[in-house]
Design a protein around this motif. Sequence first.
Motif, PDB file in Angstrom:
ATOM      1  N   UNK A  93       0.839  -1.203   0.000  1.00 27.14           N
ATOM      2  CA  UNK A  93       0.000   0.000   0.000  1.00 27.14           C
ATOM      3  C   UNK A  93       0.871   1.249   0.000  1.00 27.14           C
ATOM      4  N   UNK A  94       1.884   1.272   0.861  1.00 27.54           N
ATOM      5  CA  UNK A  94       2.788   2.430   0.921  1.00 27.54           C
ATOM      6  C   UNK A  94       3.501   2.608  -0.414  1.00 27.54           C
ATOM      7  N   UNK A  95       3.984   1.511  -0.996  1.00 22.97           N
ATOM      8  CA  UNK A  95       4.658   1.592  -2.294  1.00 22.97           C
ATOM      9  C   UNK A  95       3.702   2.125  -3.360  1.00 22.97           C
ATOM     10  N   UNK A  96       2.458   1.682  -3.314  1.00 21.58           N
ATOM     11  CA  UNK A  96       1.469   2.130  -4.292  1.00 21.58           C
ATOM     12  C   UNK A  96       1.144   3.613  -4.103  1.00 21.58           C
ATOM     13  N   UNK A  97       1.020   4.054  -2.855  1.00 24.76           N
ATOM     14  CA  UNK A  97       0.767   5.480  -2.607  1.00 24.76           C
ATOM     15  C   UNK A  97       1.951   6.325  -3.083  1.00 24.76           C
ATOM     16  N   UNK A  98       3.168   5.845  -2.860  1.00 25.71           N
ATOM     17  CA  UNK A  98       4.349   6.563  -3.350  1.00 25.71           C
ATOM     18  C   UNK A  98       4.324   6.653  -4.872  1.00 25.71           C
ATOM     19  N   UNK A  99       3.880   5.590  -5.528  1.00 25.39           N
ATOM     20  CA  UNK A  99       3.766   5.589  -6.989  1.00 25.39           C
ATOM     21  C   UNK A  99       2.754   6.645  -7.438  1.00 25.39           C
ATOM     22  N   UNK A 100       1.627   6.731  -6.747  1.00 26.63           N
ATOM     23  CA  UNK A 100       0.599   7.718  -7.080  1.00 26.63           C
ATOM     24  C   UNK A 100       1.169   9.130  -6.942  1.00 26.63           C
ATOM     25  N   UNK A 101       1.878   9.386  -5.852  1.00 27.12           N
ATOM     26  CA  UNK A 101       2.451  10.715  -5.624  1.00 27.12           C
ATOM     27  C   UNK A 101       3.485  11.041  -6.699  1.00 27.12           C
ATOM     28  N   UNK A 102       4.335  10.071  -7.032  1.00 23.00           N
ATOM     29  CA  UNK A 102       5.351  10.288  -8.064  1.00 23.00           C
ATOM     30  C   UNK A 102       4.701  10.547  -9.425  1.00 23.00           C
ATOM     31  N   UNK A 103       3.673   9.792  -9.750  1.00 22.73           N
ATOM     32  CA  UNK A 103       2.996   9.963 -11.043  1.00 22.73           C
ATOM     33  C   UNK A 103       2.330  11.330 -11.114  1.00 22.73           C
ATOM     34  N   UNK A 104       1.704  11.744 -10.037  1.00 20.19           N
ATOM     35  CA  UNK A 104       1.042  13.046 -10.017  1.00 20.19           C
ATOM     36  C   UNK A 104       2.072  14.172 -10.085  1.00 20.19           C
ATOM     37  N   UNK A 105       3.201  13.979  -9.432  1.00 20.69           N
ATOM     38  CA  UNK A 105       4.253  14.990  -9.433  1.00 20.69           C
ATOM     39  C   UNK A 105       4.956  15.081 -10.778  1.00 20.69           C
ATOM     40  N   UNK A 106       4.949  13.989 -11.526  1.00 19.17           N
ATOM     41  CA  UNK A 106       5.625  13.957 -12.823  1.00 19.17           C
ATOM     42  C   UNK A 106       4.957  14.883 -13.835  1.00 19.17           C
ATOM     43  N   UNK A 107       3.681  15.092 -13.664  1.00 23.81           N
ATOM     44  CA  UNK A 107       2.962  16.009 -14.530  1.00 23.81           C
ATOM     45  C   UNK A 107       3.104  17.392 -13.909  1.00 23.81           C
TER      46      UNK A 107
END
Length: 118
Positions: A93-107
């Motif tokens: 879950x933590x890894x997935x949330x980090x992925x979401x934050x990274x993806x959102x930050x990439x834009x």
Amino acid sequence: GVWSSAGARMRGLGGLGALSGATGWSVERLKQMADEAPETAEELFARAKAYNAEGKYKRACELIERAYALQPKISTALSAANLRLKLGDYVKAVAAYKHVIAAASAVEGARPSAAELA
């Protein structure tokens, strides 16, 4: 997809119960066959929501992850993270949330909209 059209026809004929009686297959086997059929990300996401509503988080998570593989959207990744949390799989879950934050930050300047978070 092909299977969703078939599903609509099956509902018109009395649903899975009618088909299972005609073929000798169990309703559970027909559901399994539908689960294995190729589908769009939207169809997978809709089915995952239904499983989630039934409290079947593991199956919902599997379908959400398949939907994400077909169409990587931040909202889908967030749903997968939420399901991992419900399953008690905190590391994933933590890894997935980090992925979401990274993806959102990439834009550049991107923030998930209220619709994406729903």
